[in-house]
Write an enzyme that holds these catalytic residues in place. Structure first.
Site, mmCIF file in Angstrom:
data_model
loop_
_atom_site.group_PDB
_atom_site.id
_atom_site.type_symbol
_atom_site.label_atom_id
_atom_site.label_comp_id
_atom_site.label_asym_id
_atom_site.label_seq_id
_atom_site.Cartn_x
_atom_site.Cartn_y
_atom_site.Cartn_z
ATOM 1 N N GLY A 135 -28.177 167.204 33.485
ATOM 2 C CA GLY A 135 -27.547 168.531 33.507
ATOM 3 C C GLY A 135 -27.831 169.319 32.237
ATOM 4 N N ALA A 136 -29.107 169.334 31.838
ATOM 5 C CA ALA A 136 -29.467 169.996 30.568
ATOM 6 C C ALA A 136 -29.977 171.425 30.772
ATOM 7 C CB ALA A 136 -30.522 169.178 29.833
ATOM 8 N N ARG B 223 -28.177 174.017 31.640
ATOM 9 C CA ARG B 223 -27.196 175.047 31.261
ATOM 10 C C ARG B 223 -26.100 174.425 30.395
ATOM 11 N NH1 ARG B 223 -24.353 176.526 35.839
ATOM 12 N NH2 ARG B 223 -25.282 174.978 37.214
ATOM 13 N N TYR C 215 -11.369 165.477 39.791
ATOM 14 C CA TYR C 215 -12.099 165.543 38.517
ATOM 15 C C TYR C 215 -11.445 164.624 37.471
ATOM 16 C CZ TYR C 215 -14.374 168.053 34.565
ATOM 17 O OH TYR C 215 -15.093 168.415 33.446
HETATM 18 P P1 NAP Z 1 -22.176 173.817 33.774
HETATM 19 O O1 NAP Z 1 -22.341 174.966 32.840
HETATM 20 O O2 NAP Z 1 -21.617 174.055 35.136
HETATM 21 O O3 NAP Z 1 -23.571 173.053 33.885
HETATM 22 C C1 NAP Z 1 -23.667 171.933 34.718
HETATM 23 C C2 NAP Z 1 -25.007 171.265 34.511
HETATM 24 O O4 NAP Z 1 -25.017 170.075 35.314
HETATM 25 C C3 NAP Z 1 -26.163 172.109 34.990
HETATM 26 O O5 NAP Z 1 -27.272 171.825 34.145
HETATM 27 C C4 NAP Z 1 -26.427 171.574 36.399
HETATM 28 O O6 NAP Z 1 -27.777 171.741 36.850
HETATM 29 C C5 NAP Z 1 -26.137 170.105 36.195
HETATM 30 N N1 NAP Z 1 -25.803 169.414 37.428
HETATM 31 C C6 NAP Z 1 -24.805 169.711 38.319
HETATM 32 N N2 NAP Z 1 -24.829 168.836 39.340
HETATM 33 C C7 NAP Z 1 -25.859 167.982 39.097
HETATM 34 C C8 NAP Z 1 -26.412 166.885 39.808
HETATM 35 N N3 NAP Z 1 -25.901 166.478 40.969
HETATM 36 N N4 NAP Z 1 -27.502 166.254 39.271
HETATM 37 C C9 NAP Z 1 -28.033 166.660 38.101
HETATM 38 N N5 NAP Z 1 -27.560 167.694 37.395
HETATM 39 C C10 NAP Z 1 -26.485 168.349 37.888
HETATM 40 O O7 NAP Z 1 -21.192 172.724 33.139
HETATM 41 P P2 NAP Z 1 -20.772 172.447 31.610
HETATM 42 O O8 NAP Z 1 -19.545 173.197 31.318
HETATM 43 O O9 NAP Z 1 -21.948 172.571 30.725
HETATM 44 O O10 NAP Z 1 -20.352 170.906 31.736
HETATM 45 C C11 NAP Z 1 -21.193 169.851 31.354
HETATM 46 C C12 NAP Z 1 -20.381 168.570 31.361
HETATM 47 O O11 NAP Z 1 -19.254 168.723 30.500
HETATM 48 C C13 NAP Z 1 -19.813 168.198 32.739
HETATM 49 O O12 NAP Z 1 -19.810 166.810 32.898
HETATM 50 C C14 NAP Z 1 -18.373 168.702 32.649
HETATM 51 O O13 NAP Z 1 -17.548 168.014 33.530
HETATM 52 C C15 NAP Z 1 -18.071 168.401 31.207
HETATM 53 N N6 NAP Z 1 -16.971 169.160 30.643
HETATM 54 C C16 NAP Z 1 -16.992 170.534 30.599
HETATM 55 C C17 NAP Z 1 -15.927 171.211 30.056
HETATM 56 C C18 NAP Z 1 -15.899 172.720 29.965
HETATM 57 O O14 NAP Z 1 -14.829 173.279 29.627
HETATM 58 N N7 NAP Z 1 -16.988 173.434 30.222
HETATM 59 C C19 NAP Z 1 -14.827 170.512 29.559
HETATM 60 C C20 NAP Z 1 -14.831 169.126 29.631
HETATM 61 C C21 NAP Z 1 -15.906 168.452 30.156
HETATM 62 P P3 NAP Z 1 -28.274 173.106 37.631
HETATM 63 O O15 NAP Z 1 -28.388 174.136 36.543
HETATM 64 O O16 NAP Z 1 -29.567 172.714 38.238
HETATM 65 O O17 NAP Z 1 -27.188 173.425 38.607
#
Ligand code: NAP
Length: 243
Positions: A8-9, A11, A154
């Site tokens: 998931g790199a 974004r 989640y």
């Molecule tokens: P995001 O902006 O929604 O980005 C998600 C990333 O994951 C994207 O690169 C996406 O790829 C990829 N992805 C989604 N489903 C996938 C799959 N089945 N296989 C491979 N790649 C996949 O999310 P984020 O906020 O950066 O979150 C990243 C991590 O941090 C997640 O595990 C999330 O649960 C965790 N997290 C986030 C927060 C927050 O507040 N943002 C807080 C706590 C934990 P595409 O671009 O191709 O869709």
């Protein structure tokens, strides 16, 4: 050549981690993503603009066959490179009250987080075990630490990641592989863009959302030589929302 595979790199937090690890540790970055090729290409371009290098490696983490095919082909074509760092970052949310939650929302969130961790880690750890060195960082969440209403799926998925981190760390410590988790609170990204930051920040002692780059600095430390004796840990990065 030492590589870092970041799921998931394309974004958000994953992109920030990719850029930081390329910069701080001169790692060749394997930019995994699910479907957003354009965003993944931007990550790679930014890595190159700051003097690093890497390549795109798309696969959906929850499908074992897809993961094995992509990683086995990459390994066969790149005998001079090995995955020294794995960051299990890919994750999705499907929020809703438990009593009305469709089974598919439960399954998808669990599959991407927990099956994803299983599939990618089991493949990537083989080289680490042989080389007797490696770093694994799993991206959990405050939801997995305290449980959050409206996120039973989640919270369960992230709680599982935390427990898996602690168990696996004990299995592989003798091979000098560390396994840790980071548990971010609210971080500005596409995942949180629909949330009302003005309202939510009032319950965060730091009075703001965190930045993806701040999570990336923590991950960078955990994969560094300086963190060699830290394993099986979960580090909160949440502005004081849960400590
Ligand atoms: P995001 O902006 O929604 O980005 C998600 C990333 O994951 C994207 O690169 C996406 O790829 C990829 N992805 C989604 N489903 C996938 C799959 N089945 N296989 C491979 N790649 C996949 O999310 P984020 O906020 O950066 O979150 C990243 C991590 O941090 C997640 O595990 C999330 O649960 C965790 N997290 C986030 C927060 C927050 O507040 N943002 C807080 C706590 C934990 P595409 O671009 O191709 O869709």
């Amino acid at each position: 050549m030492n590589c870092a595979l970041i799921t998931g790199a394309s974004r958000g937090i994953g992109r920030a981690i990719a850029l930081r690890l390329a910069m701080d540790h001169q790692l060749y970055i394997l930019v995994n993503y699910s479907s957003n090729l354009e965003a993944a290409e931007q990550t790679l371009q930014q890595i190159r603009e700051q003097g690093g290098d890497g390549e795109l490696l798309p696969f959906k983490v929850q499908y074992k066959q897809e993961v094995d095919q992509a990683l086995d082909a990459w390994k066969a074509n790149n005998p001079d490179k090995h995955i020294h760092v794995l960051v299990n970052n890919a994750g999705v949310t499907r929020d809703g009250l438990f009593m009305w939650m469709p089974e598919s929302d439960w399954d998808e969130v669990m599959d991407v987080s927990t099956k994803g961790l299983f599939n990618v880690t089991q493949n990537a750890i083989q080289q680490m075990l042989r080389k007797r060195i490696g770093r694994i960082v799993n991206v959990a969440s405050v939801s997995g630490m305290k449980g959050v209403a409206g996120q039973t799926n989640y919270s369960a998925a992230k709680g599982a990641i935390i427990s898996a981190t602690k168990a696996l760390a004990q299995e592989v410590a003798k091979r000098k592989i560390t396994v840790n988790a980071v548990a971010p609170g609210f971080i500005t990204s596409d995942m949180t863009k629909e949330l009302n930051e003005q309202e939510l920040k009032q319950m965060i002692p730091m009075n703001r959302f965190g930045q993806a780059e701040e999570v990336a600095h923590l991950v960078s430390f955990l994969v560094s030589e300086k963190a060699a004796y830290i394993t099986g840990e979960v580090i909160n990065i949440n502005g004081g929302i849960y400590s």
